[in-house]
Design a protein around this motif. Structure first.
Motif, PDB file in Angstrom:
ATOM      1  N   PHE A 373      80.461  15.548  22.557  1.00 23.24           N
ATOM      2  CA  PHE A 373      79.044  15.475  22.196  1.00 23.24           C
ATOM      3  C   PHE A 373      78.901  14.899  20.793  1.00 23.24           C
ATOM      4  CE2 PHE A 373      79.188  18.716  25.489  1.00 23.24           C
ATOM      5  CZ  PHE A 373      78.136  18.317  26.299  1.00 23.24           C
ATOM      6  N   VAL A 374      77.981  13.943  20.662  1.00 31.58           N
ATOM      7  CA  VAL A 374      77.805  13.091  19.483  1.00 31.58           C
ATOM      8  C   VAL A 374      79.091  12.277  19.319  1.00 31.58           C
ATOM      9  CG1 VAL A 374      77.051  12.924  17.095  1.00 31.58           C
ATOM     10  CG2 VAL A 374      76.407  14.919  18.445  1.00 31.58           C
ATOM     11  N   PHE A 407      76.433  11.958  24.358  1.00 36.44           N
ATOM     12  CA  PHE A 407      77.676  12.511  24.893  1.00 36.44           C
ATOM     13  C   PHE A 407      78.461  11.368  25.509  1.00 36.44           C
ATOM     14  CE2 PHE A 407      74.874  12.618  28.573  1.00 36.44           C
ATOM     15  CZ  PHE A 407      75.694  12.185  29.612  1.00 36.44           C
ATOM     16  N   HIS A 408      79.738  11.555  25.567  1.00 38.56           N
ATOM     17  CA  HIS A 408      80.583  10.578  26.238  1.00 38.56           C
ATOM     18  C   HIS A 408      81.693  11.346  26.946  1.00 38.56           C
ATOM     19  CE1 HIS A 408      82.664   7.061  27.413  1.00 38.56           C
ATOM     20  NE2 HIS A 408      83.629   7.148  26.522  1.00 38.56           N
ATOM     21  N   VAL A 409      81.974  10.944  28.175  1.00 37.13           N
ATOM     22  CA  VAL A 409      82.965  11.643  28.995  1.00 37.13           C
ATOM     23  C   VAL A 409      84.170  10.744  29.222  1.00 37.13           C
ATOM     24  CG1 VAL A 409      83.353  12.952  31.119  1.00 37.13           C
ATOM     25  CG2 VAL A 409      81.043  12.796  30.156  1.00 37.13           C
ATOM     26  N   TRP A 410      85.344  11.282  28.980  1.00 38.64           N
ATOM     27  CA  TRP A 410      86.593  10.592  29.297  1.00 38.64           C
ATOM     28  C   TRP A 410      87.532  11.591  29.948  1.00 38.64           C
ATOM     29  CZ3 TRP A 410      85.417  10.620  23.800  1.00 38.64           C
ATOM     30  CH2 TRP A 410      86.138  11.546  23.047  1.00 38.64           C
ATOM     31  N   ASN A 411      88.836  11.312  29.940  1.00 35.77           N
ATOM     32  CA  ASN A 411      89.804  12.185  30.599  1.00 35.77           C
ATOM     33  C   ASN A 411      90.983  12.484  29.681  1.00 35.77           C
ATOM     34  OD1 ASN A 411      88.642  10.129  32.749  1.00 35.77           O
ATOM     35  ND2 ASN A 411      89.052  12.040  33.828  1.00 35.77           N
ATOM     36  N   VAL A 497      79.680  13.686  13.864  1.00 37.82           N
ATOM     37  CA  VAL A 497      80.385  13.161  15.036  1.00 37.82           C
ATOM     38  C   VAL A 497      81.358  14.206  15.587  1.00 37.82           C
ATOM     39  CG1 VAL A 497      82.115  11.460  15.764  1.00 37.82           C
ATOM     40  CG2 VAL A 497      80.128  10.741  14.427  1.00 37.82           C
ATOM     41  N   GLY A 498      81.488  14.220  16.917  1.00 37.22           N
ATOM     42  CA  GLY A 498      82.415  15.156  17.544  1.00 37.22           C
ATOM     43  C   GLY A 498      81.999  16.600  17.340  1.00 37.22           C
ATOM     44  N   ARG A 499      80.709  16.888  17.522  1.00 39.17           N
ATOM     45  CA  ARG A 499      80.188  18.225  17.239  1.00 39.17           C
ATOM     46  C   ARG A 499      80.742  19.272  18.208  1.00 39.17           C
ATOM     47  NH1 ARG A 499      75.520  18.327  14.007  1.00 39.17           N
ATOM     48  NH2 ARG A 499      75.651  20.590  14.206  1.00 39.17           N
ATOM     49  N   LEU A 500      81.003  18.855  19.445  1.00 39.19           N
ATOM     50  CA  LEU A 500      81.479  19.799  20.447  1.00 39.19           C
ATOM     51  C   LEU A 500      82.220  19.016  21.523  1.00 39.19           C
ATOM     52  CD1 LEU A 500      81.410  22.740  21.617  1.00 39.19           C
ATOM     53  CD2 LEU A 500      79.295  22.076  22.794  1.00 39.19           C
ATOM     54  N   ILE A 501      83.400  19.496  21.901  1.00 39.70           N
ATOM     55  CA  ILE A 501      84.192  18.847  22.946  1.00 39.70           C
ATOM     56  C   ILE A 501      84.496  19.886  24.013  1.00 39.70           C
ATOM     57  CG2 ILE A 501      86.266  17.512  23.460  1.00 39.70           C
ATOM     58  CD1 ILE A 501      86.385  16.721  20.510  1.00 39.70           C
ATOM     59  N   VAL A 595      58.220   9.591   7.246  1.00 43.56           N
ATOM     60  CA  VAL A 595      58.025   9.002   8.572  1.00 43.56           C
ATOM     61  C   VAL A 595      58.681   9.936   9.590  1.00 43.56           C
ATOM     62  CG1 VAL A 595      58.485   7.065  10.110  1.00 43.56           C
ATOM     63  CG2 VAL A 595      58.062   6.655   7.676  1.00 43.56           C
ATOM     64  N   LEU A 596      57.933  10.319  10.617  1.00 51.17           N
ATOM     65  CA  LEU A 596      58.466  11.102  11.728  1.00 51.17           C
ATOM     66  C   LEU A 596      58.304  10.296  13.007  1.00 51.17           C
ATOM     67  CD1 LEU A 596      56.950  14.659  11.029  1.00 51.17           C
ATOM     68  CD2 LEU A 596      59.041  13.662  10.116  1.00 51.17           C
ATOM     69  N   SER A 597      59.351  10.257  13.813  1.00 55.14           N
ATOM     70  CA  SER A 597      59.255   9.479  15.054  1.00 55.14           C
ATOM     71  C   SER A 597      60.072  10.138  16.156  1.00 55.14           C
ATOM     72  CB  SER A 597      59.755   8.045  14.837  1.00 55.14           C
ATOM     73  OG  SER A 597      61.142   8.030  14.563  1.00 55.14           O
ATOM     74  N   ALA A 598      59.666   9.845  17.384  1.00 57.20           N
ATOM     75  CA  ALA A 598      60.387  10.322  18.574  1.00 57.20           C
ATOM     76  C   ALA A 598      60.503   9.162  19.542  1.00 57.20           C
ATOM     77  CB  ALA A 598      59.647  11.491  19.229  1.00 57.20           C
ATOM     78  N   SER A 599      61.700   8.993  20.092  1.00 51.53           N
ATOM     79  CA  SER A 599      61.937   7.914  21.046  1.00 51.53           C
ATOM     80  C   SER A 599      62.783   8.443  22.193  1.00 51.53           C
ATOM     81  CB  SER A 599      62.685   6.743  20.381  1.00 51.53           C
ATOM     82  OG  SER A 599      61.968   6.227  19.285  1.00 51.53           O
ATOM     83  N   SER A 600      62.593   7.864  23.370  1.00 45.21           N
ATOM     84  CA  SER A 600      63.511   8.155  24.463  1.00 45.21           C
ATOM     85  C   SER A 600      64.752   7.288  24.270  1.00 45.21           C
ATOM     86  CB  SER A 600      62.864   7.863  25.817  1.00 45.21           C
ATOM     87  OG  SER A 600      62.580   6.479  25.944  1.00 45.21           O
ATOM     88  N   VAL A 601      65.907   7.829  24.625  1.00 44.19           N
ATOM     89  CA  VAL A 601      67.156   7.100  24.430  1.00 44.19           C
ATOM     90  C   VAL A 601      68.030   7.246  25.668  1.00 44.19           C
ATOM     91  CG1 VAL A 601      67.219   7.280  21.917  1.00 44.19           C
ATOM     92  CG2 VAL A 601      68.217   9.096  23.293  1.00 44.19           C
ATOM     93  N   TYR A 602      68.831   6.216  25.892  1.00 43.92           N
ATOM     94  CA  TYR A 602      69.899   6.356  26.864  1.00 43.92           C
ATOM     95  C   TYR A 602      70.970   7.245  26.247  1.00 43.92           C
ATOM     96  CZ  TYR A 602      67.557   2.464  29.134  1.00 43.92           C
ATOM     97  OH  TYR A 602      66.617   1.672  29.736  1.00 43.92           O
ATOM     98  N   TYR A 603      71.802   7.850  27.101  1.00 42.25           N
ATOM     99  CA  TYR A 603      72.784   8.769  26.544  1.00 42.25           C
ATOM    100  C   TYR A 603      73.808   8.060  25.659  1.00 42.25           C
ATOM    101  CZ  TYR A 603      76.688   7.512  29.657  1.00 42.25           C
ATOM    102  OH  TYR A 603      77.709   6.859  30.292  1.00 42.25           O
ATOM    103  N   THR A 604      73.833   6.740  25.734  1.00 43.91           N
ATOM    104  CA  THR A 604      74.713   5.962  24.872  1.00 43.91           C
ATOM    105  C   THR A 604      74.166   5.826  23.464  1.00 43.91           C
ATOM    106  OG1 THR A 604      73.638   3.936  25.605  1.00 43.91           O
ATOM    107  CG2 THR A 604      75.586   4.629  26.822  1.00 43.91           C
ATOM    108  N   GLY A 605      72.961   6.363  23.228  1.00 46.15           N
ATOM    109  CA  GLY A 605      72.372   6.301  21.896  1.00 46.15           C
ATOM    110  C   GLY A 605      71.453   5.131  21.685  1.00 46.15           C
ATOM    111  N   ILE A 606      71.364   4.239  22.643  1.00 45.79           N
ATOM    112  CA  ILE A 606      70.495   3.073  22.519  1.00 45.79           C
ATOM    113  C   ILE A 606      69.054   3.480  22.791  1.00 45.79           C
ATOM    114  CG2 ILE A 606      69.951   0.795  23.475  1.00 45.79           C
ATOM    115  CD1 ILE A 606      72.911   0.504  24.132  1.00 45.79           C
ATOM    116  N   THR A 607      68.157   3.072  21.911  1.00 42.31           N
ATOM    117  CA  THR A 607      66.745   3.424  22.072  1.00 42.31           C
ATOM    118  C   THR A 607      66.163   2.736  23.296  1.00 42.31           C
ATOM    119  OG1 THR A 607      66.484   3.710  19.683  1.00 42.31           O
ATOM    120  CG2 THR A 607      64.477   3.384  20.983  1.00 42.31           C
ATOM    121  N   ALA A 608      65.467   3.518  24.120  1.00 48.23           N
ATOM    122  CA  ALA A 608      64.827   2.966  25.315  1.00 48.23           C
ATOM    123  C   ALA A 608      63.371   2.613  25.013  1.00 48.23           C
ATOM    124  CB  ALA A 608      64.922   3.959  26.470  1.00 48.23           C
TER     125      ALA A 608
END
Length: 770
Positions: A373-374, A407-411, A497-501, A595-608
């Motif tokens: 996560f992160v 979040f990002h998932v690997w093995n 970064v790497g807040r929780l694995i 400045v305060l803002s809210a955006s929807s994002v893909y889980y990859t962090g890219i703003t939608a």
């Protein structure tokens, strides 16, 4: 002797005969004819003698002469061997023609029935075991095993060997020893026989080609195998468990999603063989788990090599299956196999990881899915993630390729690492999601977790990239005309970064909550804020030559505190607030721009899509406290949510009098209801029962284009069912009749999707009676 005599009823002599002095008749014809006759006569006598001799020896005669013993049938005892080799769960072992699935480093039995009695003194017998299209002894892909009368193995365990276990007339039972270092994949066997006369073969050999495939897998039960895992509970979880959980969401709200790995499904092992064949690995590489895992990392994504899955991280998905609609790996691998290797549409990181886990476990490689996560995606190997903002506080999306995934998932896979110093074996990280190339191919790992934890990123494979994913520093920059470089540093975050694995806990299975989550952060990194953690980062930075990036200028005078409040929980359809607490700690007035803002994002962090943004200026009196807040209503965000309903919050502020700057970000996932699964009827093999799936519509909107997806190993394969529109607040119930095929504990997984609401999941553990 055969001769000519008197014809019955005749009173005279036969024409052409003469009477000798002793009264016996004698043939009267040319010597040439007589010689031909005698030669033919003697040949027939010899044939008769040989026939009788062979009969006494239990042999026979075909085509006018002796022949080598012929094979009638070969029995591989697939079910018995499967119990010994821990492969009894594979569907291929069942049915009318069960497959032989073996693990290397372990012997197996077979029986050969001949068409006559087997005589070791007269019959030469050897087995020919080959791998690949052109087996060669010099390449190690062809093995010749002569069968002697010995009832014990004569070679060490590192070599192929055979022993005679039992002999009863025309049937012999053999045991074959498989070395723990052979290539995994499909082997073929031939039985070659030859007749021996006076210690030498006197006829051409006869070859019987066995039609059965010999699947040979890695063996975590064998100490000589480099994937050996000592703990039986771990083997049950990381090799034999065919249902698991993959964690998604955010580090504050991790959500476990049930995933059916299905490594024992009948189509999976053949699909794995296709993957290995298309990977181009040679025999030596196929015996090395390091190379096999690296090939899996490359082959699960479709880039470079037309692998299993095509990735897509945003709509549309109309020409394939949306990633969140998959319930497991078997449907994906079955489609890949049926189409002869056409990439399946579509996958995202957790789907790539789920399929990778299935392939590893099917091949006998202990493996687990890991969610970070992160998660940092460092594209320039600086071990930092730089974020850039314009003068108005808006993020500049195209300023860098670096990104932070929610979040990002690997093995992780388990193996020895003889190529690294002692102690660096065990769990190794690898990733099939195509992010960056390694050796010119989209693949990552295997990278030793111990090396990552210590910041020793010089060890193979791709340790720097994985280290950055869990340990990179985040640096925020903003445009500033007064700065010599045109930018000013807003902040440097060492601990974001790497807040929780997380991975799934051994032996724990929670269908309702996530008590089966295991925190393995400490296996990847030292605790944030400790001396050991910072030294690991600096050690890695020195190895890359980018240590200067960590000597950034320190912040200017700060006497105004800012705290962006975390959002703990938001159910879809409910409003939320973006709130910052501000306090002037000085004895002077401070002027703040925020400045305060809210955006929807893909889980990859890219703003939608941008959801809402507000800015303003205000004054703070000495020691004054203030609350900045914006309310976001459901109508403002519902139509802007994507895939996983994730929202990113940004807050940026500047203090005019001191030039203090501050920025903070937060993200959360809008929660959704679970599916409720109810069993109606008795759960018994061959008897139908009713599965009832319930969903409460949480929105004040009609749900249309509704689908349920259901999968349950041993009960039913994955299938989709269309459903009618669901009204606002309605409790919808979908029922389906199912017939269990196998007894024992079974997991039922269901998902729901509609145009307005996606990613709704439910699961239930059941016990099927035999």
């Amino acid at each position: 002797m055969y001769g000519y005599g008197r014809t019955r009823g005749s009173t005279g002599t036969m024409p052409g005969n003469m009477i000798t002095s002793n009264g016996r008749s004698s043939p009267r014809y040319s010597s040439e004819r007589y010689n031909d006759y005698m030669r033919d006569l003697l040949e027939k006598m010899r044939e008769e003698y040989e026939r009788r001799r062979l009969e006494r020896l239990g042999l026979d005669r075909l085509d006018g002469g002796p022949s080598a013993i012929e094979v009638d049938t070969v029995e591989f005892y697939p079910r018995d061997n499967a119990r010994e080799h821990n492969t009894f769960m594979y569907d291929l072992v069942e049915g009318v023609k069960p497959a032989l699935i073996l693990r290397r480093g372990q012997p197996f039995y077979l029986a050969i029935r001949f068409k006559r009695n087997y005589n070791p003194q007269q019959d030469r017998l050897k087995l020919e075991i080959g791998f690949g299209p052109q087996p060669l002894i010099t390449k190690g892909t062809l093995v010749m095993l002569p069968v002697s009368g010995s009832d014990s193995f004569t070679k060490d365990k590192a070599q192929w060997d055979v022993r005679l276990h039992h002999h009863d007339g025309a049937v012999i039972t053999l045991q074959i020893q498989i070395p723990a270092t052979v290539a995994v994949g499909v082997w073929k066997m031939k039985v070659i026989t030859q007749l021996i006369s006076r210690g030498q073969p006197n006829l051409s050999p006869v070859t019987h080609e066995c039609k059965d495939n010999l699947y040979v897998l890695f063996n975590p039960w064998c100490k000589e195998d480099s994937v050996y895992m000592e703990d039986e509970l771990k083997r049950k979880e990381y090799v034999l468990n065919d249902v698991g959980k993959i964690f998604t969401g955010s580090f504050k709200q991790p959500v476990g999603r049930r995933w059916i790995f299905g490594q024992f499904t009948d189509s999976v092992l053949p699909a794995c063989m296709l993957i290995l064949e298309r990977s181009g690995l040679d025999y030596t590489a196929r015996s090395n788990p390091i190379k096999v895992v690296r090939a899996i990392s490359a082959m699960i994504n479709d880039i470079d090599d037309k692998g299993v899955l095509e990735g897509r991280w945003q709509e549309p998905y109309d020409d394939g299956v949306a990633p969140w609609m998959w319930t497991g790996s078997s449907a994906i691998l079955e489609q890949y196999l049926k189409t002869g290797g056409v990439p399946v549409k579509y996958g995202q990181c957790w789907v790539f990881a789920g399929v990778s886990n299935t392939v590893c476990r099917a091949l006998g490689l202990p493996s687990r899915t890991v969610t970070n996560f992160v998660s940092a995606h460092d594209t320039d190997e600086t071990l930092t993630i730089d974020k850039w903002f314009d003068k108005n506080g808006d993020k500049i999306e195209d300023a860098t390729s670096d990104s932070i995934w929610n979040f990002h998932v690997w093995n992780d896979c388990w193996m020895a690492r003889p190529d690294l110093p002692t102690g660096y074996g065990g769990w190794q990280a690898f990733d099939a999601t195509p992010q960056e190339t390694s050796e010119g191919v989209y693949q990552t790992g295997p990278a030793s977790l111990l090396a990552i934890q210590r910041g020793e990123i010089g060890y193979m494979y791709d340790s720097p990239f994985v280290f950055s994913e869990v340990n990179a520093d985040i640096v925020h920059w903003q445009e500033d005309d007064t700065s010599e470089i045109g930018w000013k540093k807003l902040k440097s975050d060492r601990y974001q970064v790497g807040r929780l694995i997380l991975t799934k806990k051994i032996g724990v299975d929670d269908d309702i909550g996530d008590t089966d989550a295991e925190d393995i952060t400490a296996q990847y990194k030292n605790k944030e804020g400790t001396y050991e953690e910072r030294m690991a980062v600096l050690n890695a930075a020195r190895n890359t030559g980018f240590n200067y990036a960590y000597d950034l200028p320190s912040p200017e005078k700060e006497d105004v505190s800012f705290v962006l409040l975390d959002i703990e929980k938001v159910m879809i359809g409910q409003p939320f607030h973006v709130t910052v607490n501000v306090q002037n700690k000085s004895s002077e007035t401070r002027t703040v721009s925020a400045v305060l803002s809210a955006s929807s994002v893909y889980y990859t962090g890219i703003t939608a899509r941008k959801i809402k943004r507000e800015n303003g200026n205000f004054s703070l009196q000495p020691h004054q406290k203030e609350i900045l807040s914006i309310k976001v209503s459901p109508d403002e965000y519902l139509d802007k949510l994507v895939d996983y309903a994730m929202v990113k919050l940004y807050a940026i502020a500047t203090v005019k009098e001191t030039q203090q700057t501050w920025s903070e970000e937060d993200d959360f996932m809008v929660e959704k209801p679970n599916l409720e699964l109810e069993i109606r009827g008795n759960l018994q093999v061959g008897t139908y029962f009713v599965l009832a799936i319930s969903l409460t519509n949480p929105l004040k909107r009609v749900l249309d284009n509704c689908f349920f997806t259901i999968e349950a190993p041993g009960v039913t394969g994955p299938f989709r069912a269309k459903y009618r529109d669901i009204q606002p607040g309605e409790v919808a119930v979908h029922t389906v009749r199912l017939i269990p095929q196998k007894p024992g504990p079974r997991k039922i997984v269901a998902t729901f999707s509609s145009r307005q609401l996606i990613q709704i999941v439910g699961s239930k553990q059941v016990e099927v009676l035999g």
